[in-house]
Design an enzyme around this catalytic site. Structure first.
Site, short mmCIF file in Angstrom:
data_model
loop_
_atom_site.label_atom_id
_atom_site.label_comp_id
_atom_site.label_asym_id
_atom_site.label_seq_id
_atom_site.Cartn_x
_atom_site.Cartn_y
_atom_site.Cartn_z
N LEU A 133 27.34 -30.36 -8.79
CA LEU A 133 28.78 -30.65 -8.83
C LEU A 133 29.06 -32.03 -8.25
O LEU A 133 29.71 -32.86 -8.88
CB LEU A 133 29.55 -29.57 -8.06
CG LEU A 133 31.08 -29.76 -8.00
CD1 LEU A 133 31.68 -29.71 -9.40
CD2 LEU A 133 31.71 -28.70 -7.10
N LEU A 340 19.70 -30.50 28.80
CA LEU A 340 18.28 -30.82 28.78
C LEU A 340 17.98 -32.27 29.11
O LEU A 340 16.82 -32.65 29.25
CB LEU A 340 17.65 -30.47 27.43
CG LEU A 340 17.04 -29.05 27.36
CD1 LEU A 340 18.12 -27.99 27.38
CD2 LEU A 340 16.16 -28.90 26.13
N GLU A 365 29.77 -28.69 1.38
CA GLU A 365 30.59 -27.52 1.01
C GLU A 365 32.02 -27.67 1.51
O GLU A 365 32.69 -26.69 1.87
CB GLU A 365 29.98 -26.21 1.54
CG GLU A 365 28.51 -26.03 1.30
CD GLU A 365 28.16 -25.82 -0.15
OE1 GLU A 365 29.07 -25.77 -0.98
OE2 GLU A 365 26.96 -25.72 -0.45
#
Length: 386
Positions: A133, A340, A365
């Site tokens: 698309l 972290l 999307e």
């Protein structure tokens, strides 16, 4: 404690849904986690091998019925997407594009001959599908597509280019959307057809464990029966996108859960100033906020899944889920990285990989802005897309 145990959310799933989740989680633990850091670093993923393994346990098109598909519930499909994306967004994308875009388009809009030819093989992973698309100049605005299909006798001739197409470099079949004299139509295009060329997109910084490509259609001649007979206008491809977006609503939570789980383990053992990181108030505040957002996103996804299983899910409701869950998952990945410290950017931990992947998930999307406008139109009754 596992991040999703905080509110005992397992009690909201059926035994069958928990069983499906356990099977997918085990496959991800055995097959994906040990290898995905290298796939990501190399920018290569064994799509066909994975597809066959996913097909063996019924993951491909699992929410569809007939033609070798499992006929599972929307919620079962959702928890499967969550587990897949806890491994990697690219791996979940393989399953989403195969089942919710390519297979769904054929299943929903195709002829019986098209369904019989492609769906059983796609369900087993023998045949790989993709969905064309998006174009180089037309992403969020598919109504402006320039790919065209014209009649030549009883045949169709397709010309144009599709871009950012997951699975394209390895696909056997593509569902291509093109402009015709009668509006936008969908076509089932075997990728070995003369005039079809697929090029792998390299140098991605995100979704590196996913095969992404450009499809060039240079006067591709197709028989009359290549057209999807029940697909006319943009409503058809947009309905396919709604199917795929629903899987993303769940999938993004998997990436967020994996980040939070990793961070909880790390913070409990990493010593700073003579105590574990998890023992500091600022760290606990971050962990608490992330856990709350993860629970809220899960409840939203589950509610949408139950609506889908009742046949009552609307596209703008999926937009709410995609907008919220991807946005919050990305925020969780980024926040986990801060806990972290420098280790957060190391490939030994999944945080930066998930964060980089979620940057793409935020865009594909339907971008966040598009989903905001979909929701805004529902609230106001006014379209603000142009």
């Amino acid at each position: 404690m596992a991040p999703l145990d905080l509110l005992a959310l397992d009690t909201l799933l059926s035994d069958e849904e928990r069983q499906i989740r356990a099977v997918v989680r085990q496959l991800v633990d055995d097959r994906v986690r040990p290898e995905v850091p290298q796939w990501y670093e190399d920018g290569q993923v064994p799509v066909r091998d994975l597809a066959r393994e996913f097909g063996r346990i019924g993951l491909l098109g699992m929410h569809l019925t007939g033609y070798g598909c499992a006929g599972a519930s929307a919620v079962a499909y959702g928890v499967a997407c969550l587990e897949l994306e806890a491994g990697d967004s690219g791996v979940r994308s393989l399953v989403s594009v195969q089942g919710s875009l390519a297979m769904y388009a054929i299943w929903r809009y195709g002829s019986e001959e098209q369904k019989q030819r492609w769906l059983p093989r796609m369900a087993t992973g023998e045949a790989i599908g993709c969905f064309g698309l998006t174009e180089p100049d037309h992403g969020s605005d598919p109504a402006s597509m320039t790919t065209g299909a014209r009649r030549d006798g009883t045949d169709w001739v397709l010309t144009g280019t599709k871009m950012w197409i997951t699975n394209a470099p390895v696909a056997d079949v593509a569902v291509i959307w093109a402009r015709t004299d009668d509006g936008v139509r969908g076509f089932v295009v075997p990728m070995d057809s003369p005039g079809v060329a697929a090029r792998e997109i390299r140098h991605k910084m995100s979704l590196r464990a996913s095969s992404t490509g450009e499809i060039v259609l240079d006067g591709v001649r197709l028989p009359a029966d290549a057209v999807l007979p029940d697909a006319a206008g943009l409503r058809a491809p947009l309905s396919c996108l709604t199917e795929a977006r629903y899987g993303i609503v769940w999938g993004a939570l998997g990436a967020a859960r994996d980040c939070l789980h990793t961070t909880l383990d790390y913070a409990g053992t990493r010593q700073q100033f003579g105590r574990p990181l998890a023992g500091f108030q600022l760290t606990q505040a971050k962990l608490a906020d992330m856990a709350v957002e993860l629970q809220k996103g899960y409840l939203l996804a589950l509610h949408l899944g139950r609506l889908a299983d009742a046949g009552a899910l609307r596209p703008e409701q999926v937009s709410v889920g995609k907008l919220n869950n991807v946005r919050e998952a990305l925020a969780i990945a980024r926040q986990c990285r801060t806990i972290l410290g420098a280790n957060g950017i190391s490939g030994e931990y999944p945080l930066m990989r998930h964060a980089n992947n979620l940057e793409s998930v935020l865009t594909y999307e339907g971008t966040s802005e598009i989903h905001q406008l979909v929701i805004g139109q529902r609230l106001t009754g006014l379209a603000a897309f142009a």
